[in-house]
Design a protein around this motif. Structure first.
Motif, PDB file in Angstrom:
ATOM      1  N   PRO A  13       6.932  19.277 -20.723  1.00 32.60           N
ATOM      2  CA  PRO A  13       6.279  20.345 -20.683  1.00 32.60           C
ATOM      3  C   PRO A  13       6.053  21.506 -19.668  1.00 32.60           C
ATOM      4  O   PRO A  13       6.406  20.980 -18.588  1.00 32.60           O
ATOM      5  N   MET A  14       6.476  22.940 -19.731  1.00 34.39           N
ATOM      6  CA  MET A  14       6.692  24.479 -19.096  1.00 34.39           C
ATOM      7  C   MET A  14       5.602  24.666 -18.795  1.00 34.39           C
ATOM      8  O   MET A  14       4.235  24.519 -19.903  1.00 34.39           O
ATOM      9  N   GLY A  15       5.293  25.424 -17.965  1.00 27.95           N
ATOM     10  CA  GLY A  15       4.050  26.396 -18.192  1.00 27.95           C
ATOM     11  C   GLY A  15       2.360  25.456 -17.105  1.00 27.95           C
ATOM     12  O   GLY A  15       2.660  24.718 -16.408  1.00 27.95           O
ATOM     13  N   ALA A  16       1.592  26.554 -17.837  1.00 25.22           N
ATOM     14  CA  ALA A  16       0.237  25.892 -17.072  1.00 25.22           C
ATOM     15  C   ALA A  16      -0.127  24.319 -17.425  1.00 25.22           C
ATOM     16  O   ALA A  16       0.365  24.155 -18.105  1.00 25.22           O
ATOM     17  N   GLU A 101      10.511  19.887 -10.989  1.00 21.11           N
ATOM     18  CA  GLU A 101       8.802  19.710 -10.633  1.00 21.11           C
ATOM     19  C   GLU A 101       9.242  18.619  -9.868  1.00 21.11           C
ATOM     20  O   GLU A 101      10.226  17.347  -9.653  1.00 21.11           O
ATOM     21  N   THR A 106       1.141  16.683 -10.784  1.00 23.67           N
ATOM     22  CA  THR A 106       1.526  17.458 -12.024  1.00 23.67           C
ATOM     23  C   THR A 106       2.196  16.488 -12.678  1.00 23.67           C
ATOM     24  O   THR A 106       2.389  16.229 -13.865  1.00 23.67           O
ATOM     25  N   ARG A 110       2.005  16.535 -16.779  1.00 21.54           N
ATOM     26  CA  ARG A 110       2.920  16.916 -18.074  1.00 21.54           C
ATOM     27  C   ARG A 110       2.947  15.566 -18.944  1.00 21.54           C
ATOM     28  O   ARG A 110       3.098  15.629 -19.991  1.00 21.54           O
ATOM     29  N   GLN A 113       0.636  15.625 -21.723  1.00 22.77           N
ATOM     30  CA  GLN A 113       0.758  17.270 -21.736  1.00 22.77           C
ATOM     31  C   GLN A 113       1.360  16.406 -23.283  1.00 22.77           C
ATOM     32  O   GLN A 113       1.211  17.256 -24.736  1.00 22.77           O
ATOM     33  N   GLU A 207      -7.784  24.291 -17.278  1.00 23.13           N
ATOM     34  CA  GLU A 207      -6.359  24.027 -17.074  1.00 23.13           C
ATOM     35  C   GLU A 207      -6.698  23.431 -15.060  1.00 23.13           C
ATOM     36  O   GLU A 207      -7.491  23.653 -14.689  1.00 23.13           O
ATOM     37  N   ASN A 209      -5.012  22.437 -11.641  1.00 19.96           N
ATOM     38  CA  ASN A 209      -4.482  22.187 -10.266  1.00 19.96           C
ATOM     39  C   ASN A 209      -4.156  21.502  -9.651  1.00 19.96           C
ATOM     40  O   ASN A 209      -4.685  22.074  -8.223  1.00 19.96           O
TER      41      ASN A 209
END
Length: 403
Positions: A13-16, A101, A106, A110, A113, A207, A209
């Protein structure tokens, strides 16, 4: 397995970093109960063993209702290829190869997601997290927990062969977390654990982070976590491969705590407060000049300074009441309530002045700092103190008019 099984190799997956809600059930595809993420980097020697142990445990417990997702950071030992080759034998296994990445946290997000489970989990792929503890964690989820953490610091938990330094750093990190984020870190005994499960509904749409390796405090800090449960486990030493624990993990952990702390700090309101305080400096200087300068009234310096300081405080109060804390002052209308706010603001500022003088003397006389640097540090510290105390005291809504 489901009648329509997804491909073993899944796209990244990409993005936020936002975990989506549970995918809707479609014809031939039943929802899964658990999605367990195994973030990997150079774990080719361990991956077959951990997948075998996990499937042996989960097949009878969650038959056809779980998946294992290996998320590999393009390991030079081709861990992702080794895992992919196992998918024929273990149809519950899916593999993600990340090439753009890096980082354990993360990787976990991912994986979540693309996951299809109602419950999302993470476990190390190096066998340092005992797989059998999963059964206790699943039982706690079934009892209603939103988050279940495998902890080294409760009954039944521990570490097998850690040095004194590593034990000290681990406990020190926990204490620091309790100081900076008591309402987050204080909810679990092992905030640096990388072995846990969480209901998807508790973190969906939020979201994330994270920094570095420790994602649990991100889940606690940003998720809507209700009931928390813990189960003890003994952290095992590696039998194959090298440990990835370095000093950088602890630096990242501190940075993560600070980021979560500041995300909860009312930044915009604080900058408004500082701008008002800056205006008060000019008011103080102007009044001091008008009262004490020989070309004007020529009053004594002490009396002039006391009056100038009080007028500056009143100036700051009026601006803060009308701007910085306007949303709060609107709930406490009337001159009587405004006067009470002024008295509290005045008291906080005078206390801040005393603290400023004490801190200035401590830094200058006891620690030998340059007087101007010491004064700057004292002003910064007292500004933070004044803002937080005024936020929690002076503009706190204590009376509400009946509707």
């Amino acid at each position: 397995m489901n009648e329509s099984s997804p491909t073993p190799l899944v796209p990244v997956p990409m993005g936020a970093a936002i975990v989506p809600p549970l995918p809707k059930a479609t014809e031939g595809v039943r929802p899964l109960r658990l999605s367990l993420i195994l973030p990997t980097y150079t774990e080719s020697e361990n991956i077959e063993a951990i997948v075998g142990k996990l499937t042996a445990l989960l097949d009878p417990t969650l038959p056809n209702a779980y998946e294992l997702i290996v998320v590999d950071d393009d390991s030079p030992d081709k861990t992702w290829e080794v895992a992919l080759a196992l998918s024929d034998r273990y149809p519950q296994l899916r593999v993600m190869r990340r090439q753009s990445e890096r980082g354990l946290s993360t990787a976990v997000i991912r994986g979540w997601q693309v996951a299809r489970g109602e419950v999302l989990g993470v476990i190390d792929a190096d066998l340092q997290h005992p797989p059998e503890v999963l059964l206790k964690m699943i039982a706690e989820i079934e009892e209603g927990a939103d988050l279940v953490v495998a902890s080294r610091h409760i009954e039944g938990g521990g570490v097998s062969d850690w040095s004194f330094i590593r034990r000290f750093l681990s406990r020190g990190a926990q204490v620091l977390g309790l100081i900076l984020l008591p309402g987050v870190v204080g909810r679990v005994s092992d905030p640096m654990s990388g072995y846990f499960m969480v209901r998807r509904s508790a973190i969906a749409h939020r979201e994330m982070n994270p920094i570095g390796y420790k994602i649990l405090i991100e889940v606690l800090g940003r998720g809507e976590i209700g009931d928390v449960a813990e189960v003890g486990y003994v952290f095992q030493e590696r039998s194959v491969g090298e440990s990835k624990v370095t000093w950088r993990q602890y630096v990242d952990y501190i940075g993560h705590l600070i980021r979560l702390r500041t995300s909860r700090w009312p930044i915009v309101r604080f900058f408004c407060f500082c701008a008002v305080g800056f205006s008060g400096v000019f008011v103080d200087m102007a009044v001091l000049y008008l009262l004490s300068d020989p070309s004007t009234l020529g009053w004594g310096l002490t009396r002039s300074k006391a009056i100038a300081a009080e007028i500056a405080i009143i100036n700051n109060f009026l601006w803060n009441d009308a701007w910085t804390f306007a949303d709060m002052s609107q709930k406490q209308k009337g001159w009587r309530k405004r006067f009470k706010r002024l008295l509290k603001f005045n008291s906080v500022c005078l206390l801040g002045l005393v603290l400023n003088i004490l801190l200035l003397n401590l830094l200058f006389n006891q620690f030998g700092l340059n007087r101007y640097l010491a004064n700057l540090i004292a002003i910064a510290a007292v500004t933070l103190w004044n803002f937080w105390l005024n936020l929690k005291l002076s503009w706190r809504v204590t009376e509400v008019e009946p509707e």
